[in-house]
Design a protein around this motif. Structure first.
Motif, mmCIF file in Angstrom:
data_model
loop_
_atom_site.group_PDB
_atom_site.id
_atom_site.type_symbol
_atom_site.label_atom_id
_atom_site.label_comp_id
_atom_site.label_asym_id
_atom_site.label_seq_id
_atom_site.Cartn_x
_atom_site.Cartn_y
_atom_site.Cartn_z
ATOM 1 N N THR A 55 0.862 -1.175 0.000
ATOM 2 C CA THR A 55 0.000 0.000 0.000
ATOM 3 C C THR A 55 0.901 1.229 0.000
ATOM 4 N N VAL A 56 0.312 2.400 0.181
ATOM 5 C CA VAL A 56 1.076 3.645 0.185
ATOM 6 C C VAL A 56 0.786 4.393 1.479
ATOM 7 N N CYS A 57 1.831 4.851 2.134
ATOM 8 C CA CYS A 57 1.686 5.614 3.375
ATOM 9 C C CYS A 57 1.169 7.015 3.046
ATOM 10 N N SER A 58 0.193 7.464 3.797
ATOM 11 C CA SER A 58 -0.363 8.802 3.559
ATOM 12 C C SER A 58 -0.191 9.704 4.778
ATOM 13 N N ASN A 63 4.366 10.299 0.631
ATOM 14 C CA ASN A 63 3.624 9.202 -0.010
ATOM 15 C C ASN A 63 4.535 8.037 -0.392
ATOM 16 N N LEU A 471 -5.452 5.201 7.801
ATOM 17 C CA LEU A 471 -4.490 4.571 6.913
ATOM 18 C C LEU A 471 -4.433 3.076 7.240
ATOM 19 N N ARG A 478 -2.744 8.543 -4.303
ATOM 20 C CA ARG A 478 -1.830 9.473 -3.644
ATOM 21 C C ARG A 478 -0.792 9.982 -4.649
ATOM 22 N N SER A 492 -3.117 3.847 -2.262
ATOM 23 C CA SER A 492 -3.228 3.405 -0.877
ATOM 24 C C SER A 492 -4.409 2.436 -0.797
#
Length: 715
Positions: A55-58, A63, A471, A478, A492
């Motif tokens: 996934t992608v950290c927000s 990002n 999250l 993102r 994400s």
């Protein structure tokens, strides 16, 4: 200053020895044992099948791509995703703490409405009906233009849905925090024409001249810049840091220049003057692309000689000349602006003066230079349907013409009242300057709706809370930003089912739109946010959903670029700090600490545990002052003191630090949250935004405050 690099190394060794003997280290290890569940009385989750989800950290504008390790479906660890273009396997302290945010004590577990001074739980239908009914009433009264929305960012489909919802109701009042990205966009538009974002090709630069950018304090995309800085020696790149305080970035730099705070623009103009006077500029580029160069050269020659700039900045004339020559003679020099993390706007004068250096050496849209990046255009939205109410209201002027969130709340409660405020992942009551006045302004707004996942200072003032997924639970695109030269869009994705009765804010908006009267619902034809995301991202969706991101090749933008040097000549008025020197003889400056979240994000318990005792001891915040300043104010290390500014006062402790200029007081940002239900963060330290007010930049209209006058006395 009494600290050179040699003595700093000595200080560093001393600090290391101090860490070894201080009981804090052993306390942290003890706490770590608890956190890592090494005690027999601590429940240990059962073993199970290990799986990994991408996934992608927000948690910040960086990002980063991350990988979540799960045991029987339960997230247990965060790692950096090695194939992700932005962070290439790296992850920061806040990213690895993402799991803690799932179980944060401040999480909102169900929709809430305010009853007197408390919140009571209600159903989603009840909450959405309340909001739809109130917004419909405001529209019917002809005040749709008094509905406002503040979000954490402007890029991506979630902010896009909020902007679309506001437009469908008849309001063009959508605001995001004032950051360096906004100021860079305005600076590039003024100098080059056209709207573009700044990308910094730092990894291919051989000389970085940083005016306060905290490259290892989290500036821009933190993990990417950590990696770039760590490879600097290997690449033979030089870093020169301009800053009044010996930050970690300054200590790591090849050269640290301690200029007086607030004089960075003057120093940049002085360096530019030397480059022009000694004919070290790129004459071919300037001749082909520039307008008003001779006028600029005359102004710099008259007003910004090295000797004159030395008087203003406190930097010796010989050093100014030396830096100018080294910068201009490098193959790919780059000058950057945006103090600390770059989470505040700064002044256009300062940014344009710094960018002038890039312009005169011709390092625009070239390898190792500044890139003017066109806005990402992958979002394909259908037209918004607007009824007569919406059309009439949308023609009204926005509540703040500059689009500044600080300006919005300065006007709130005055002649331009806000009737309803929607808040998504923003915390203006904590993160804006003069936070106390902002809180009072929010209290005066008749109807406040928060989409927050956690109870923060602004959400505490809401009338209705429509809690969002955290999250790791939510779906969202993102897009890259924060000065990353390569355009990357990440996805994400939820890696765990929602723990509580929350929703994706995109789904909440779709349901709310369907409950509204008029044509608003027609502008939201999708059954779910996932369906909306797939439709709006169009051709990009297949790559996003398959790979988890879509990235363009990192190459400089093609085509020529024009430079209007005459704008730089015109933007000469400095942004002065608030207060009189006779009443407040010191200068208070905010500093970013990589271990403390600033802006709207609240630090995790783990992150707070790693903060040095020289910054936060128990619940007391420590301010840095030079021993000379301490003697003048009859203070010693560890003393309780009162710091007072034109905006307020607070009790702090004193931390003596040779690495800060006399007369300057440094205070960490991101502390001082008022959160009764979060014992890990609430009540610890002081919020510097209670002591500083906004200063409107005359060009951009954004908040350009960089410091404030202050005085310090024994408590």
């Amino acid at each position: 200053m009494k600290v050179d690099r040699r003595s700093f190394l000595g200080l560093g060794l001393g600090a290391a020895a101090g860490v070894a003997v201080t009981p804090a280290t052993w306390k942290l290890m003890d706490d770590s044992s608890i956190w890592t569940q090494n005690w027999p009385w601590t429940p240990v989750p059962p073993a199970g099948e290990a799986t990994y989800d991408n996934t992608v950290c927000s948690l910040c504008p960086g990002n980063c791509g991350i990988m979540v390790r799960k045991i029987d479906g339960r997230p247990v660890k965060i790692e950096g995703r090695s194939d992700y273009p932005v962070n290439a396997g790296g992850v920061c302290l806040h990213g690895i703490s993402a799991i803690q945010y799932l179980y944060d004590p401040s999480r909102i577990k169900a929709p809430l409405k305010r009853e007197n001074d408390t919140f009571v739980e209600i159903t989603w239908d009840e909450a959405l009906d309340m909001v739809a009914e109130r917004l419909t009433e405001i529209r019917a009264s002809g005040s749709a233009d008094k509905i406002a929305c503040v979000t954490d960012q402007t890029k991506g489909t979630i902010p896009g849905l909020f902007a679309r919802f506001l437009k469908a109701t008849g309001s063009n009042n959508v605001y995001a925090m004032d950051t360096m990205e906004k100021t860079w966009e305005i600076t590039l538009e003024k100098i080059h024409g056209g709207r573009s974002s700044a990308g910094f090709d730092l990894e291919n630069s051989d000389f970085v001249l940083s005016f306060g950018a905290g490259l290892i304090e989290g500036w821009g995309s933190p993990v990417k810049n950590f990696k770039i800085n760590s490879s600097r020696k290997e690449r033979g790149s030089t870093l020169v840091q301009v800053e009044p305080r010996l930050s970690n970035t300054a200590a790591n730099a090849d050269v640290w220049i301690a200029a007086k705070p607030g004089t960075e623009a003057d120093l940049a103009l002085g360096i530019a003057g030397v480059i022009i006077k000694e004919s070290l500029f790129n004459s071919a580029f300037v001749t082909a692309s520039g307008k008003g160069f001779q006028e600029l050269a005359a102004v710099l020659g008259k007003n910004y000689s090295p000797e004159a700039v030395a008087q203003t900045t406190g930097v010796k004339a010989a050093k100014i000349i030396e830096i100018a020559r080294d910068f201009a003679r490098s193959s790919a020099p780059i000058a950057i602006a945006g103090r600390g993390r770059g989470m505040s706007a700064g002044s256009v004068r300062e940014f344009s003066a710094v960018h002038l250096l890039n312009c005169i050496v011709g390092n625009i849209n070239t390898k190792g230079g500044v890139w003017t990046l066109a806005a990402q255009d992958y979002e394909k939205w259908p037209a918004v349907e607007m009824d007569d109410l919406a059309t009439a209201a949308f023609e009204q002027a926005p509540l703040d013409s500059a689009g500044s969130m600080a300006g919005l709340f300065t006007n709130a409660g005055k002649e331009k009242n806000i009737e309803a405020l929607l808040i998504h992942q923003a915390n203006p009551c904590f993160a804006l300057g003069d936070a106390g006045s902002v809180t009072e302004a929010v209290k005066k707004i008749p109807f406040v709706v928060s989409f927050s996942s956690v109870m923060d200072e602004t959400t505490q003032e809401a009338d209705v809370i429509l809690p969002g997924h955290m999250l790791l639970e939510r779906l969202e695109d993102r897009p890259s930003g924060a000065g990353v030269a390569q355009r990357v869009t990440g996805l994400s994705r939820p890696v765990i089912e929602p723990l509580f009765n929350t929703k994706n804010p995109g789904d909440t908006l779709l349901e709310l739109a369907r409950k509204m009267e008029g044509t608003i619902g027609a502008s939201f034809p999708w059954e779910s946010y996932e369906e909306c995301l797939e439709a709006v991202t169009g051709d990009l969706w297949a790559e996003l959903s398959d790979q988890g991101y879509a990235a363009e090749t990192a190459t400089p933008p093609g085509g020529g670029v024009k430079v209007d040097f005459s704008f730089i000549v015109k933007s000469q008025a400095p942004v002065e700090m608030e207060g009189e020197a006779k009443d407040f003889p010191l200068v208070l400056v905010p500093v970013d600490n990589v271990r403390i979240s600033a802006g709207s994000l609240i630090s995790s318990p783990f992150a707070i545990k790693t903060v040095s005792d020289n910054v936060l001891k128990g619940k007391d915040l420590l301010v840095e002052i030079n021993p000379e300043t301490a003697r003048a104010n009859k203070l010693s290390h560890g003393d309780l003191a009162v710091i007072e500014t034109p905006k307020g006062k607070a009790t702090v402790r004193v931390n003596l630090f040779e690495g800060i200029m006399p007369g300057v007081v440094a205070m960490a940002k991101g502390l001082g949250h008022v959160l009764d239900n979060n014992k890990y963060v609430g009540g610890k330290g002081v919020n510097i935004n209670e002591l500083m007010g906004p200063i409107v930049d005359p060009v951009s209209g954004l908040d350009a405050a960089w410091g404030i006058r202050a005085r310090l006395s024994r408590a």
